[in-house]
Write an enzyme that holds these catalytic residues in place. Structure first.
Site, PDB file in Angstrom:
ATOM      1  N   SER A  48      -7.019   5.529   3.749  1.00 13.58           N
ATOM      2  CA  SER A  48      -7.009   4.658   2.567  1.00 13.58           C
ATOM      3  C   SER A  48      -7.388   3.233   2.969  1.00 13.58           C
ATOM      4  CB  SER A  48      -5.615   4.634   1.927  1.00 13.58           C
ATOM      5  OG  SER A  48      -5.416   5.757   1.098  1.00 13.58           O
ATOM      6  N   LYS A  70       0.856  -1.194   0.000  1.00 13.40           N
ATOM      7  CA  LYS A  70       0.000   0.000   0.000  1.00 13.40           C
ATOM      8  C   LYS A  70       0.880   1.229   0.000  1.00 13.40           C
ATOM      9  CE  LYS A  70      -3.927   2.105   0.306  1.00 13.40           C
ATOM     10  NZ  LYS A  70      -3.508   2.804  -0.939  1.00 13.40           N
ATOM     11  N   LYS A 118       5.572   2.066  -2.844  1.00 11.24           N
ATOM     12  CA  LYS A 118       5.462   3.405  -3.445  1.00 11.24           C
ATOM     13  C   LYS A 118       5.682   3.254  -4.938  1.00 11.24           C
ATOM     14  CE  LYS A 118       4.714   7.639  -2.148  1.00 11.24           C
ATOM     15  NZ  LYS A 118       3.983   8.091  -0.941  1.00 11.24           N
ATOM     16  N   THR A 153      -5.076  13.318   5.303  1.00 13.08           N
ATOM     17  CA  THR A 153      -3.673  13.503   5.705  1.00 13.08           C
ATOM     18  C   THR A 153      -3.520  14.804   6.495  1.00 13.08           C
ATOM     19  OG1 THR A 153      -3.063  12.361   3.674  1.00 13.08           O
ATOM     20  CG2 THR A 153      -1.291  13.414   4.901  1.00 13.08           C
ATOM     21  N   ASN A 178      -2.579  18.905  -1.574  1.00 17.95           N
ATOM     22  CA  ASN A 178      -3.587  18.175  -0.813  1.00 17.95           C
ATOM     23  C   ASN A 178      -3.320  18.214   0.699  1.00 17.95           C
ATOM     24  OD1 ASN A 178      -4.151  15.139   0.387  1.00 17.95           O
ATOM     25  ND2 ASN A 178      -5.874  16.004  -0.716  1.00 17.95           N
ATOM     26  N   GLN A 196       7.092   4.020   4.119  1.00 17.78           N
ATOM     27  CA  GLN A 196       5.694   3.564   4.121  1.00 17.78           C
ATOM     28  C   GLN A 196       5.521   2.277   4.925  1.00 17.78           C
ATOM     29  OE1 GLN A 196       3.751   5.676   1.735  1.00 17.78           O
ATOM     30  NE2 GLN A 196       2.092   5.069   3.058  1.00 17.78           N
ATOM     31  N   ASP A 204      -0.281  10.880  -4.338  1.00 18.56           N
ATOM     32  CA  ASP A 204       0.882  11.492  -3.686  1.00 18.56           C
ATOM     33  C   ASP A 204       1.156  12.763  -4.501  1.00 18.56           C
ATOM     34  OD1 ASP A 204       3.087  10.812  -1.541  1.00 18.56           O
ATOM     35  OD2 ASP A 204       4.211  11.599  -3.222  1.00 18.56           O
TER      36      ASP A 204
END
Ligand code: NDP
Ligand code: 2IT
Length: 444
Positions: free
Chosen positions: A376, A90, A126, A209, A240, A111, A166
């Protein structure tokens, strides 16, 4: 710590051309020393460190696409599937000209620990490309995304690897990626997160986030007998993460006075006008300099500079290594109380040291920005049960997850005798869960 030193020395030699990956690996390996020490013989016999720093696989592929003038271009695509010990791979897809194997590996490595800290069953990955969506037409972005997915679809799936957004990958790009996956595979599954609400997306994922970052900051302040009320907050970025961090900070009573993009930064002493920023960035896809055309008393400056503004709290939300030694010195000198990372590895190792030695509370990205990937995972749960939860339900879960992460990293730091060191707390807490699963699975 002979074992850690040996693994770090080998990494430095093997990946001398991957500075961002080495930076991330050094931060983790140095700070998990007290946990490794306790189990050194078992970890070394099972090559835990050698295995955790090496991705399971790295996929690299060609992305040919045609521009609006009929000219063909080629970009490079990547997916680094780092570790799936605790769940399917993920992690986001970054579209930025700087993308290279080192940046992909550092992000995939971070991650793994971040996803572990969420407490949810997700492994680390990623992906991305050196494609620059800036200045491209919608049709060009679609052509690129379709070509990217024509390769990537072979390696992903709802139970295998679930990408998301991202830098440079927002709602538009995710829509094109998802559409092409569905077209090629002929299955309708939760293979992406950050999806649009009409096709399986989760409410509150867009905000997650940034909101999560502020839930973490709020916990940190409260734990130290303080609040966000009336605080001056400096934020970098205008994407974002930055936008929704600014929104929640404002809701919690703080005043956000800066935002930036790769061209320059704005300072608005009255507090940033977020409706205007959303129009500039989410609707018009324009430069942050547009801000001062409306708010003529705000100041626009080209280049970098947000960390020079006196603040109580600094939230780096743009990109890696954007807060360096001199910036850290300015923050300390200006009496900044806390730095919480919205971006991945925005603070260099030297700057982190200066902040922590200068008495600034510091929460690393793998804990502070984990609200995005956690939500997510909530989107994946909703897709699996073919239901959609309300905004309030998702937001409440997100809030609970961020509180738990804070509790986990602060008690872990305490347990290892370094109270208040959230870098050690986050790395050890993230590491221990992954290692437990790796040991259970045997050598694989
Ligand atoms: P966006 O693309 O939405 O926004 C990125 C912002 O940072 C833009 O304002 C951009 O400016 C600026 N920026 C990007 N690269 C650079 C650079 N090299 N130098 C200066 N400014 C730069 O991305 P996100 O907000 O999604 O991501 C921001 C950070 O947060 C990244 O580190 C990402 O990995 C991390 N993150 C994102 C999550 C998510 O859910 N989206 C989750 C957790 C972490 P410009 O437009 O001019 O390029
Ligand atoms: O860095 C990150 O955690 C993200 N870009 C979000 C990853 C995700 O799968 O939601």
């Amino acid at each position: 710590m002979k074992y850690i030193e040996r693994v770090l020395a080998e990494l430095n030699k093997k990946y001398a051309d991957q500075p961002e990956f080495l930076q991330a690996a050094r931060e983790v390996l140095d700070s998990i020393a007290p946990a490794v020490e306790k189990n050194e013989a078992v970890y070394e016999r099972n090559a835990i460190l050698e295995r955790i720093v090496e991705p399971d696989r790295q996929i690299q592929f060609k992305i040919p696409w045609v521009d609006d003038n009929g000219n063909a271009h080629v970009n490079i695509g990547y997916r680094v599937q780092f570790n799936n010990s605790i769940g399917p791979y993920k992690g986001g897809i970054r579209l930025h000209p700087s993308v290279n194997p080192s940046i992909m590996k550092f992000l995939g490595f971070e991650q793994v620990f971040k996803n572990s800290l969420t407490g949810l069953p997700i492994g680390g990955a990623k992906g991305g490309s050196d494609f620059d969506p800036k200045g491209k037409s919608d049709r060009e972005v679609m052509a690129f995304c379709q070509s990217f997915m024509t390769e990537l679809y072979k390696y992903i799936g709802a139970d295998v690897d679930v990408p998301a957004g991202d830098i440079g990958t927002g709602a538009r790009e995710i829509g094109y990626f998802y559409g092409q996956f569905k077209r090629i595979r002929g299955v309708y599954e939760g293979v992406f997160t950050g999806k649009g609400l009409s096709y399986g997306g989760s409410l509150a994922r867009k905000e997650a986030t940034g909101y999560g970052l502020l839930y973490m900051t709020d916990e940190l302040m409260k734990d130290h007998g303080d609040t966000l009320e009336g605080k001056t907050v400096v934020i970098s970025g205008a994407g974002n993460v930055a936008i929704y961090a600014a929104e929640k900070a404002t809701q919690l009573g703080a005043k956000v006075v800066t935002l930036s993009d790769s061209t320059g930064w704005v300072y608005d002493k009255n507090g940033i006008d977020l409706a205007l920023v959303k129009d500039i960035k989410e609707v018009r896809r324009a430069r942050i300099s547009e801000y001062v055309k409306v708010h003529t008393d705000a100041v626009y400056t080209e280049g970098k500079g947000v960390w020079s503004v006196p603040c109580d709290i600094a939230l780096p939300c743009a990109t890696q290594n954007e807060l360096l030694e001199d910036d850290a010195k300015m923050l300390v000198a200006n009496g900044c109380k806390a730095v919480c990372e919205g971006a991945n590895m925005p603070t260099s190792l030297e700057a982190t040291k200066i902040l922590m030695e200068g008495g600034v509370m510091f929460v690393p990205g793998k804990a502070a920005n984990a609200g995005g990937v956690a939500t997510s995972a909530l989107e994946m749960s909703q897709n699996s049960e073919r239901l959609s939860w309300s905004f309030e339900e998702v937001d409440e879960k997100l809030h609970g997850i961020m509180k738990n992460i804070y509790k986990n990293i602060s008690t872990t730091a305490k347990k290892y005798g370094v109270e208040g060191n959230y870098v050690v707390g986050a790395n050890i807490a993230g590491f221990e869960k992954v290692v437990d699963a790796m040991l259970a699975h045997g050598i694989c």
